[in-house]
Each structure stands twice: as structure tokens, then as C-alpha cells.
Design a protein around this motif. Structure first.
Motif, PDB file in Angstrom:
ATOM      1  N   ASP A 176       4.764  10.635   0.797  1.00 13.62           N
ATOM      2  CA  ASP A 176       5.220  10.332   2.149  1.00 13.62           C
ATOM      3  C   ASP A 176       6.738  10.367   2.275  1.00 13.62           C
ATOM      4  O   ASP A 176       7.287   9.913   3.261  1.00 13.62           O
TER       5      ASP A 176
ATOM      6  N   HIS B 239       7.452   2.981   6.696  1.00  9.88           N
ATOM      7  CA  HIS B 239       7.843   2.567   8.040  1.00  9.88           C
ATOM      8  C   HIS B 239       8.981   3.487   8.458  1.00  9.88           C
ATOM      9  O   HIS B 239      10.102   3.355   7.975  1.00  9.88           O
TER      10      HIS B 239
ATOM     11  N   ASP C  47       0.811  -1.218   0.000  1.00  7.26           N
ATOM     12  CA  ASP C  47       0.000   0.000   0.000  1.00  7.26           C
ATOM     13  C   ASP C  47       0.846   1.271   0.000  1.00  7.26           C
ATOM     14  O   ASP C  47       0.312   2.369   0.138  1.00  7.26           O
TER      15      ASP C  47
ATOM     16  N   SER D 190       2.761   2.387   2.193  1.00  2.98           N
ATOM     17  CA  SER D 190       2.854   3.062   3.490  1.00  2.98           C
ATOM     18  C   SER D 190       4.300   3.030   3.974  1.00  2.98           C
ATOM     19  O   SER D 190       5.015   2.050   3.785  1.00  2.98           O
TER      20      SER D 190
END
Length: 452
Positions: free
Chosen positions: A432, A374, A370, A372
Motif C-alpha cells: 500500500d 491513512h 492491520d 492499513s
């Protein structure tokens, strides 16, 4: 634009070569698809086909196992999976192709990155019985990350779901939504049966509800030509030519391959990273003087001024230079079995230039399911994709990867043995991404001449 410039652009933009990569989960039938594509387009030599037929008979198979045309490694045949990137070259009357058949298993993500890094199109295969799975999302994410312009969703094994249109429509819609969320704008979905040959090279008689192109027809007709004049010229100097001959006592030429754009005699250029400027006085291509050159031609360029230029310098238009900095923030895929750690001393190889650098920070690692992040993973292991911040010993003229896949990419090398550690893509890959260089170079980073 004048008529002459229009003709130049048309000649530059014409192309008959498509580089594409294939990816799919284990047992989705990717090798069979590639084998079918080669077989039905008559791109397989008779002795290759005979060897495949013999191997298939030895296995007790009545029909040739076309997957054997691509799974060339013994380990691949024993395990029934693709491990390494297999390159295949074939042609039809309409176009030439370079195919990178990449492995689908998660532990070979780095191999897919290698194969897709130069691809203009990616074929992502899914099993119609399983639909979009975790590996499908990973493959789409890698294609998006590497800025592959075109994506084909090949929904395979339609024969095992009764060639039902709703099954195909559901999978195509789900994948389309996910691809859109990644920023992939051009997706073509094609229902196929690689084993039976439906919609691979010839249209399927059992899927008359589908009116789109076959896989080969799409590959032959998809537009991949682009106008090089739309991109700023980038000319990495590979070699300085000083013949020292009586015929040319003062000749100085700069040889290399245009990475992007168009270079013309009379253009005002800047030498990066020094910032010196001059004018192009001559361009030599294959021993002939020409008025212009375009990517990816290899040429020799002469300048009006006798400047200090060497291998690794970059010639760019004076009004469209590449960003130059010693601080590099990038998305990388770690390729080596030895992990990448903050504070590591590396060499950055960018086009023809190689400089020392320190890994200042590893802000995050991406989860490819996805995308995302870490935060602060501490290291990047083999096949990991993440963000890094580098500090280089000398400035680099580095475009964002989103602007240029050639001058926006680089490699990290081991300074001890020259081994390739990591493949990098400069700039902000996703929203991100980390917000800028760190300050801690790690323990011992100031030793051994690596303090920048």
C-alpha cells in the motif's frame, strides 16, 4: 567455487553472536521472562541477585522478583512497566547474546523500533489467558516492517491456564496466520511459564505434550549465519588516510567498515555517487595486509587510481552498484516529540554521508493493527509509522531496506541542533506504499538554500 573460496566463505559465515529483541504487552511477563532467562542461564552476578532478593523482601515477596533484573529505571519499577530499551549482554558455552528488552506500551513504539532495528530474532510474548491482542499485532507488524529474520512466539503464563495444550495451539495458530499475512515466514511458538521457569531454560515437566526446544535452546541453535558473498559489497568511506610521512609519501587509503558483502584485492569498484571507477590494490586489516575483507570488518582500502574520494562516498562493485537518486521514498518511524510536517528541512544521515533534504510529501500513515494506510495524514507524530517522500540536495546511493538493512536505512536529523527526528527504511515496505514523489515541497521550501 574453489576450495580456497569455500574455506573463506566458511570462515566468514561462522558466528557466535545473536542479537535479539523482546516485546510484549504490559503485564504479559516480559521482564520476568528476561530475568528468568538471565537467572537460569547463570548470567546474573551474585551482587545483582542479592540486590534483587533484598528489594523483593522489602516488598514482602518471598521469592526474588526476577523482573527487577531488567526494569532498571526507577520510573519502570514504580509503574511496573518497561519504558526504555534495556540492553543486556550474556553468554552460554554455545553462543554470545545481545538482548534488547523493548517496551510494550503503544506510546513507546519508537523504542521498540530502536531495539529491533539491529535484531536477528524477536521474541514476542503473549499472555495465555488473553491470547493475541492489539499490541501483539503491533509488535508483529513492527518486526515484519524491520525485516527481523526470525520470530519466536512465547506463550507465557501457561500455569494460569492449567498448562492446557489446546490453549497454546489456538494462540499459536492465530498468530501464525497473522504473521504469514505480514510476510513473516519463520515463526517458532513455545509454551512457557516465566514465573515458574517452564521451557525458558529447562524443559517443563508439566507440559510433556510439547516436544520442541526451550527458549534458550532455540536461541542457542537458531541459524543466523549468512554468506556475506551472497550480498554485493558496500564500503562507506569514513576517513581518508594521508600520512604524509617520508616512508609513505604517496599513500592514500580509505578507512571504514564494510556494511555488507566481501571485498577482494583486484575487485573493480565504483565510487558512488560520482560514478568514478578503479581497482582495489590492497586491503589492510588491523595493520596486516589481507587479500579479502567481509562485513562487518573495519579495514583500509587502497585503489589503483588517485581519485577524488572523501567521507560519505560509497565503494561498490562496478557490476553491482547501489541505486542512486535524489528522490527517496521510504517508510519511517517518527521518534521526536515534535511532529514531522511536509516542507520540513531535514538532514539525511545515511551510513557516513549526511546531506540536506526536504520532506516533499507524507502520503500515508500506517495503522499497525492491520497495516492499513491513512492517506494524507498531514503530519507524523511521535511513534507514528508512515510513508515519506524526500528530495535530497545531493544524490544518495541507497539500497532498498528489503535488500540491505544497513545501506537501506537512514536517519532524519534536525539541521538546527542535530536532534534525531525520524528513522527511515528506503523502498516499498508494503503493497500500500505511495506511488512516487510528490511535487509540492510545502510553503517556503525554496528559501534558505533548501531548494533542490
Amino acid at each position: 567455487m574453489t576450495a580456497a573460496e569455500t574455506a573463506d566463505t566458511a570462515a566468514i559465515s561462522a558466528t557466535s553472536l545473536l542479537r535479539f529483541a523482546t516485546a510484549g504487552s504490559v503485564d504479559d511477563g516480559k521482564s520476568t521472562l528476561v530475568g528468568r532467562l538471565l537467572h537460569d542461564s547463570k548470567s546474573v552476578l551474585s551482587d545483582q541477585l542479592a540486590a534483587v532478593e533484598l528489594a523483593s523482601r522489602n516488598r514482602g515477596q518471598a521469592a526474588p522478583d526476577l523482573a527487577l533484573l531488567t526494569d532498571g529505571l526507577r520510573a519502570e519499577r514504580e509503574q511496573g512497566i518497561t519504558i526504555d530499551v534495556a540492553y543486556r549482554y550474556f553468554a552460554t558455552p554455545r553462543r554470545r547474546f545481545i538482548l534488547a528488552d523493548t517496551p510494550g506500551h503503544v506510546q513507546y513504539t519508537r523504542n521498540m523500533v530502536t531495539g529491533a532495528s539491529t535484531a536477528e530474532l524477536a521474541i514476542i510474548l503473549v499472555d495465555a489467558r488473553n491470547g493475541v491482542v492489539e499490541q501483539t499485532r503491533r509488535h508483529a507488524a513492527v518486526a515484519a516492517l524491520l525485516r527481523v529474520p526470525q520470530v519466536v512466539l512465547a506463550v507465557n503464563k501457561m500455569d494460569l491456564v492449567g498448562y492446557e495444550e489446546p490453549v497454546f495451539a489456538r494462540i499459536a495458530a492465530e498468530f501464525g496466520r497473522y504473521a504469514t499475512s505480514l510476510g513473516v515466514r519463520d515463526v517458532t511458538a513455545i509454551p512457557i511459564s516465566a514465573l515458574a521457569g517452564d521451557n525458558v531454560v529447562t524443559p517443563s515437566a508439566t507440559m510433556d505434550w510439547y516436544g520442541g526446544p526451550t527458549v534458550l535452546e532455540h536461541l542457542e541453535t537458531v541459524p543466523v549465519a549468512h554468506d556475506p558473498s551472497a550480498e554485493p559489497a558496500r564500503f562507506p568511506v569514513q576517513y581518508v588516510i594521508r600520512p604524509q610521512s617520508p616512508e609513505h609519501p604517496d599513500f592514500r587509503g580509505y578507512a571504514g567498515q564494510l556494511a555488507s558483502g566481501v571485498l577482494r584485492v583486484g575487485d573493480r569498484v565504483t565510487v558512488q555517487p560520482s560514478g568514478l571507477t578503479s581497482t582495489v590494490t590492497a586491503i589492510d586489516a588491523l595493520g596486516q595486509s589481507v587479500d579479502l575483507a567481509w562485513a562487518p570488518q573495519s579495514v583500509t582500502v587502497s585503489l589503483a587510481d588517485d581519485l577524488d574520494i572523501s567521507r560519505g562516498d560509497l565503494l561498490a562493485p562496478a557490476d553491482a552498484t547501489a541505486p542512486t537518486s535524489q528522490d527517496v521514498t521510504a517508510t519511517v518511524c517518527h521518534l521526536h516529540d515534535r511532529p514531522l510536517l511536509p516542507g520540513a528541512r531535514v538532514l539525511v544521515k545515511h551510513t557516513t554521508r549526511t546531506v540536506k533534504a526536504i520532506v516533499r510529501e507524507i502520503p500515508s500513515r500506517l495503522t499497525l493493527d492491520d497495516l492499513s494506510p491513512h492517506p494524507e495524514p498531514g503530519r507524523l507524530a511521535a511513534n507514528d509509522i508512515g510513508r515519506v517522500v524526500l528530495r535530497t540536495a545531493e544524490p544518495l546511493a541507497l539500497d532498498d531496506y528489503a535488500v540491505s538493512r544497513t545501506t537501506g536505512s537512514f536517519l532524519l536529523l534536525d539541521p538546527a541542533d542535530g536532534a534525531t527526528l525520524t528513522a527511515g527504511m528506503a523502498g516499498e515496505a508494503f503493497a500500500d506504499a505511495a506511488a512516487g514523489p510528490g511535487t509540492d515541497a510545502g510553503p517556503g521550501a525554496a528559501d534558505d538554500g533548501w531548494d533542490f
